[in-house]
Structure formats: structure tokens, C-alpha cells
Write an enzyme that holds these catalytic residues in place. Structure first.
Site, mmCIF file in Angstrom:
data_model
loop_
_atom_site.group_PDB
_atom_site.id
_atom_site.type_symbol
_atom_site.label_atom_id
_atom_site.label_comp_id
_atom_site.label_asym_id
_atom_site.label_seq_id
_atom_site.Cartn_x
_atom_site.Cartn_y
_atom_site.Cartn_z
ATOM 1 N N SER A 66 0.807 -1.222 0.000
ATOM 2 C CA SER A 66 0.000 0.000 0.000
ATOM 3 C C SER A 66 0.841 1.273 0.000
ATOM 4 O O SER A 66 1.635 1.491 -0.904
ATOM 5 C CB SER A 66 -0.931 -0.075 1.208
ATOM 6 O OG SER A 66 -1.783 1.015 1.252
ATOM 7 N N ASP A 282 -6.520 1.981 -2.702
ATOM 8 C CA ASP A 282 -7.713 1.737 -1.889
ATOM 9 C C ASP A 282 -8.024 2.921 -0.978
ATOM 10 O O ASP A 282 -8.906 2.840 -0.131
ATOM 11 C CB ASP A 282 -7.636 0.415 -1.097
ATOM 12 C CG ASP A 282 -6.507 0.385 -0.101
ATOM 13 O OD1 ASP A 282 -5.706 1.344 -0.049
ATOM 14 O OD2 ASP A 282 -6.415 -0.621 0.637
HETATM 15 C C1 16G Z 1 -3.979 -0.314 7.974
HETATM 16 C C2 16G Z 1 -5.463 -0.399 7.747
HETATM 17 C C3 16G Z 1 -6.081 0.960 7.872
HETATM 18 C C4 16G Z 1 -5.754 1.558 9.214
HETATM 19 C C5 16G Z 1 -4.267 1.544 9.472
HETATM 20 C C6 16G Z 1 -4.001 1.900 10.899
HETATM 21 C C7 16G Z 1 -6.638 -1.857 6.217
HETATM 22 C C8 16G Z 1 -6.806 -2.289 4.799
HETATM 23 N N1 16G Z 1 -5.754 -0.902 6.416
HETATM 24 O O1 16G Z 1 -3.355 0.449 6.998
HETATM 25 O O2 16G Z 1 -7.458 0.792 7.748
HETATM 26 O O3 16G Z 1 -6.197 2.881 9.288
HETATM 27 O O4 16G Z 1 -3.778 0.235 9.254
HETATM 28 O O5 16G Z 1 -2.673 1.720 11.219
HETATM 29 O O6 16G Z 1 -7.279 -2.366 7.122
HETATM 30 P P1 16G Z 1 -2.163 1.817 12.694
HETATM 31 O O7 16G Z 1 -2.841 0.711 13.466
HETATM 32 O O8 16G Z 1 -0.694 1.690 12.607
HETATM 33 O O9 16G Z 1 -2.576 3.160 13.199
HETATM 34 MG MG MG Z 2 -3.766 1.203 0.517
#
Ligand code: 16G
Ligand code: MG
Length: 546
Positions: A66, A282
Site C-alpha cells: 500500500s 484503496d
Molecule cells: C492499515 C489499515 C487501515 C488503518 C491503518 C491503521 C486496512 C486495509 N488498512 O493500513 O485501515 O487505518 O492500518 O494503522 O485495514 P495503525 O494501526 O498503525 O494506526
Molecule cells: Mg492502501
């Protein structure tokens, strides 16, 4: 059976695990520096084949990290309805990823027994990849894993993450959702977009123009590929298309959200409508600069607000009484929540961070718009809601206003990718709504004003010391932390703050918002210090996020 295990054993030795290396399937799958991941790709291929056998359906594996830097990579598994895979399978993926070389077969047999998998059942796995240099050999490694268990893979090559989710859903619904090809995806979305914009009165060429920052990733390629299907109803200028710049470097939705400034490599005149995708497309955010040169970001909260207002108006016009809601996380700007509840008068639900939590919560309503502030989100329609809309659209005895609204709702359903947040599909929906409502990006931005906010991160020796409740908005451990946060928040007007352990990095994240930027900054810093002191901070004073 024995022959298959032998094959797994032989193939696995070509994708050896570095002894002692441990990685868990996190919030958005596996993610790490690409040099550690070859064995994980192969082994997730095995897990995907088993998941397909168990569910007797096609599943998917997307190779991507991503918005992470180009040097990283990772993967996301996709379940039979195009949704994120069930937690049990995430657990199995972690289990296999971490089994030492000599223990792999035992771990595999454990899963077979636990899930009572019929090994003679066929397996079918769709595989896609992003533009990272490591992605080509990694998607091959996934397919090696699938074939080691006698499964078939279909290689979609370069696709966005949401495109692969879409393909899996199409495949398992016998074409009901659409055709499982990239062409089919463009056709469905763009036709719906064109139908929608027919309801817009005299859009000028200027209004039809949108600048897209492709984050130097796969989204840029796919937006270009899609353009001819839009029949000039939308004029796209694609920047950061990967020809010169580096993936996600100083561009893309995540960079904009965190840095609150425009990406490099984009030509922006004051007032121009611009949007950014992330590295696997996404996520989506919009932005513009005003005549004073001030940058305005329209994030996931603003996107959700615009969509729900549009949907609510259509439902009223159609005379349909459906149970609708917006689903957000703790990061949603307080102004957005207040506006949605008090002015739009809509149910707002808050869930834990991570798409799967929002998606699950959204499934409880007839129609729910879910978005993370970072720009990941979509709209879900229950089967019953879709049926009611269809019946109304086909009802010959309703008046023109209701008919128009029902048809608009139908085309809205078709422009949306309901499997997961999809930057390209969301972009088409937003463009259609702005056109239909004859709304400028400035007017959209002015619906409500964001409260100033600040995010910080704190390094601690073990982030699991922080335990949260109430959709991550309150800390129950360590002792005294929540009381401290409460008393800090009381010092500022319109303030709110929380601390949560990251699901993707070994850090604690802090969020604070307040009436002024100075207050938000001060509050974030004070909460960060409290976390540092009460939760075992390491490595000097807490640092700003960027
Ligand atoms: C990932 C998640 C996203 C979330 C982020 C938080 C998916 C596809 N992606 O990128 O939704 O906002 O993690 O990251 O679920 P963190 O837990 O490090 O704050
Ligand atoms: Mg992404």
C-alpha cells in the site's frame, strides 16, 4: 496426500524461511521490508489454497504494501465475497509464516485437521500485484504455494487492491456482481458514472476536469486505462504516474493526510479540484488551494459526509424508508461527527481502526457509508435495500421524482465497489455527486469546518501495555492513563484525545483535537508525555508524527 506434502516440502525449500524471523498478519495483512518476505509469500499461497478448498470458493491474494515505501512489501488475503479474509485464516497465515522450515509440514497438517479440509476439493486463487520491484517474484511465490497444494491460480498481474477484491466477488457470484475482468470492472463503473452524470445540468469542461495524483503506483496506470470508458464525461490529468517519481514518495493519500500539504509533482492552480490515491489505490483524499494559497484537505470524513447527504436526499425523494448510517473510527474529526448527528440527523457508529471493523459494523444497516479519516471507505447496501430500490425503479406507477431518485440510487450502487474501499470507484462517485448537485469543491469543503488536530507517536518498550475500550477512545490500562488524559482534555475547549497502540508498527499513536491548532498541539504533546511516563516510553521525548 503424501505426494502433495512431498511437493510442499520440495517447493518450500526454494522459499526458505530465515530461522527465527517472526511476523504477524496485522491490520492490513503482512507488511515488512521486502527482503524478509519470500517465504511468507509462498506459505500464504498454501493458506489461500486451503481457504479455497474449505470455502469451496475462489479466494484472493494481493501482493502490496500500500502506502509504505517502495522497499517494503506485503500481502492481503481476500475472502470469497471479496471481503477481508476471516480472522481464523489470518491466524493460520501467521502460524505458517512463523513455522521454522522443519516444522512447516506439521503446522500445515494441524490446519488440515482443525478445519477438516477435504484435500481432493479443488482450489482456486486469484493473484494480483502492485508496481513494487519485488512484487513480480512475490506473486510468483504465492502461485508456487497454491500449486504445491494442487490449486489453480489466476494471475491478474498489475491491478489495484480493490480491483482484485472485485474480481473475487464477481467470480463467486457467477457474474451477478459483474464480469471478473479488469475490462468488466471499468465497464460497470464507468457506465454507472455516465448514467449518473446524465442527471447533471450543463457541466462545463472546467467542471469536468480533475487532477489525480497516482502516488507513482498502480492506481495511476489503472486510471489511465479507464479513461477511454469515461467517454469524455470526466477529464483526468494524471500526475505522479510512476514514469519518473518514486512510489508514495512525497505523494499519495497517506502523505497528504499526514503532512497536510500538496504532493510534489502536481500542477495546481488556486481552486483546482485535485485528488490523491495511495500506492494500491484503496484510499482517496481530495484537496485544493484557495486564492490565498491556503491548502484545504477533504479527507475520508468529508467524503463520507458528502456521500451520506446525497444518499439521504435520494432516499427521501424516492420515498424509501431505510435504516442508514455512517461508520467512523476514533480518528474522525469531531466536527464531522457533530455535523452528521446534529444537522444531517443520521446514526453515526464508531468502531476500532482497521477496515474490517468498519466493514463489519456497516453490514448491520440497510445502507451504511463507512470511511476512515485517512480516505479508506465505501458504501454497503444490504440485499434487502438493493431489492427495494430495484423494485421501485421498475414500478410503472410511481411519479417522475421517485422514479428519477430510484434510478439514481441504482446507478449509485453500480458505481460503488462494495467489497472494500476503492479509491477509483470513490472518485467516480464523488465526481458524479458534485456534478449532480452542481457543487464546487469549495462548497463541499464548507459543509463543516474541521477542528484543528494533531497526531503524534510515542515509542514504548511494549505497546501492548496500552489496552483500550470504547472503540479505542478510552484506555483501561495502564493505571491512571485515562484519568490523566481526562484531566488534560478538560483544559481545552472542544477538546478530545486518545492513545492507542498501532496495529502496524511498534508504537503508540496519539490523537488530539481542540478549538485551536495551538491547543491541539499542546494537548497532543501532553498526552504523549503521559503515555511516555505511564506506559514505559523509550528513546527520548515523544516525536511528532512527521
Ligand atoms: C492499515 C489499515 C487501515 C488503518 C491503518 C491503521 C486496512 C486495509 N488498512 O493500513 O485501515 O487505518 O492500518 O494503522 O485495514 P495503525 O494501526 O498503525 O494506526
Ligand atoms: Mg492502501
Amino acid at each position: 496426500m503424501m505426494a502433495q506434502f512431498q511437493e510442499v516440502s520440495n517447493q518450500s525449500s526454494l522459499h526458505p524461511k530465515p530461522a527465527g524471523y517472526v511476523l504477524a498478519y496485522g491490520t492490513a495483512g503482512f507488511r515488512a521490508n521486502a527482503k524478509h518476505l519470500d517465504h511468507i509469500m509462498f506459505r500464504t499461497g498454501l493458506v489461500a489454497a486451503l481457504c479455497s478448498k474449505k470455502t469451496e470458493a475462489t479466494v484472493g491474494v494481493m501482493v502490496t504494501a500500500s502506502h509504505n515505501p517502495e522497499e517494503d512489501n506485503g500481502l492481503k488475503m481476500i475472502g470469497p465475497m471479496g471481503e477481508m479474509v476471516a480472522p481464523t485464516w489470518e491466524g493460520y497465515a501467521t502460524l505458517l509464516a512463523n513455522a521454522e522450515q522443519e516444522d512447516l509440514l506439521t503446522a500445515l497438517k494441524d490446519i488440515l485437521e482443525k478445519e477438516a479440509i477435504n484435500m481432493s476439493q479443488e482450489a482456486s486463487v486469484f493473484v494480483g500485484k502492485d508496481t513494487r520491484s519485488s512484487s513480480a517474484s512475490f506473486s510468483q511465490a504465492v502461485m508456487d504455494g497454491v500449486s504445491a497444494l494442487g490449486g489453480r491460480s489466476k494471475d491478474y498481474g498489475l491491478v489495484t487492491t480493490p480491483q482484485l477484491h472485485y474480481m473475487v466477488r464477481c467470480q463467486n457470484t457467477q457474474g451477478q456482481y459483474g464480469e471478473a475482468t479488469v475490462e468488466g470492472y471499468y465497464k460497470k463503473l464507468c457506465q454507472a458514472f455516465i448514467h449518473l452524470t446524465k442527471n447533471a445540468s450543463n457541466c462545463t469542461d472546467d467542471q469536468k476536469h480533475l487532477s489525480v495524483d497516482g502516488a507513482n503506483g498502480v492506481g495511476a496506470l489503472k486510471v489511465r486505462e479507464m479513461e477511454s470508458h469515461l467517454k469524455k464525461e470526466l477529464h483526468l490529468s494524471v500526475f505522479n504516474d510512476g514514469t519518473t517519481g518514486k512510489l508514495n514518495h512525497q505523494c499519495g493519500a497517506d502523505f497528504l493526510k499526514v503532512q497536510q500539504k500538496p504532493p510534489t509533482g502536481i500542477k495546481m492552480n488556486p481552486g483546482d479540484r485535485c485528488c490523491s490515491l495511495d500506492g494500491d489505490a484503496d484510499r482517496l483524499v481530495y484537496y485544493f488551494t484557495d486564492s490565498e494559497g491556503q491548502f484545504h484537505l477533504l479527507d475520508g470524513d468529508k467524503i463520507a459526509t458528502l456521500i451520506i447527504i446525497f444518499m439521504k436526499e435520494l432516499l427521501t425523494q424516492a420515498g424509501l424508508n431505510l435504516n442508514i448510517a455512517v461508520v467512523q473510527t476514533a480518528y474522525a474529526n469531531g466536527s464531522s461527527t457533530r455535523y452528521l448527528e446534529d444537522t444531517v440527523k443520521i446514526t453515526v457508529k464508531c468502531t476500532k481502526t482497521g477496515v474490517k471493523h468498519l466493514h463489519r459494523a456497516a453490514q448491520e444497516f440497510d445502507i451504511a457509508v463507512y470511511f476512515e479519516a485517512n480516505g479508506h471507505g465505501t458504501v454497503l447496501f444490504s440485499e434487502a435495500a438493493e431489492q427495494k430500490i430495484q423494485q421501485l425503479a421498475e414500478n410503472p406507477s410511481i411519479n417522475d421524482e421517485r422514479k428519477r431518485a430510484a434510478l439514481l440510487l441504482q446507478h449509485t450502487i453500480d458505481v460503488i465497489n462494495q467489497t472494500v474501499g476503492d479509491g477509483i470507484s470513490d472518485m467516480l462517485l464523488i465526481e458524479a455527486i458534485l456534478a449532480i448537485k452542481s457543487m464546487t469543491i469549495q462548497q463541499w469543503d464548507a459543509i463543516y469546518s474541521d477542528l484543528p488536530n494533531r497526531q503524534l507517536k510515542v515509542k514504548v518498550s511494549d505497546r501492548k501495555i496500552i489496552v483500550t475500550t470504547d472503540a479505542e477512545r478510552r484506555a483501561v490500562s495502564p493505571d491512571g492513563l485515562q484519568e490523566t488524559i481526562d484531566s488534560l482534555v478538560k483544559k481545552y475547549k472542544l477538546a478530545r484525545a486518545f492513545a492507542r497502540p498501532s496495529g502496524t508498527e511498534n508504537i503508540v499513536r496519539i490523537y488530539a483535537e481542540a478549538e485551536t491548532q495551538e491547543s491541539a498541539d499542546a494537548l497532543a504533546h501532553e498526552v504523549a508525555l503521559a503515555v511516555y511516563n505511564l506506559a514505559g516510553g523509550v528513546g527520548g521525548e515523544p516525536k511528532p508524527l512527521h
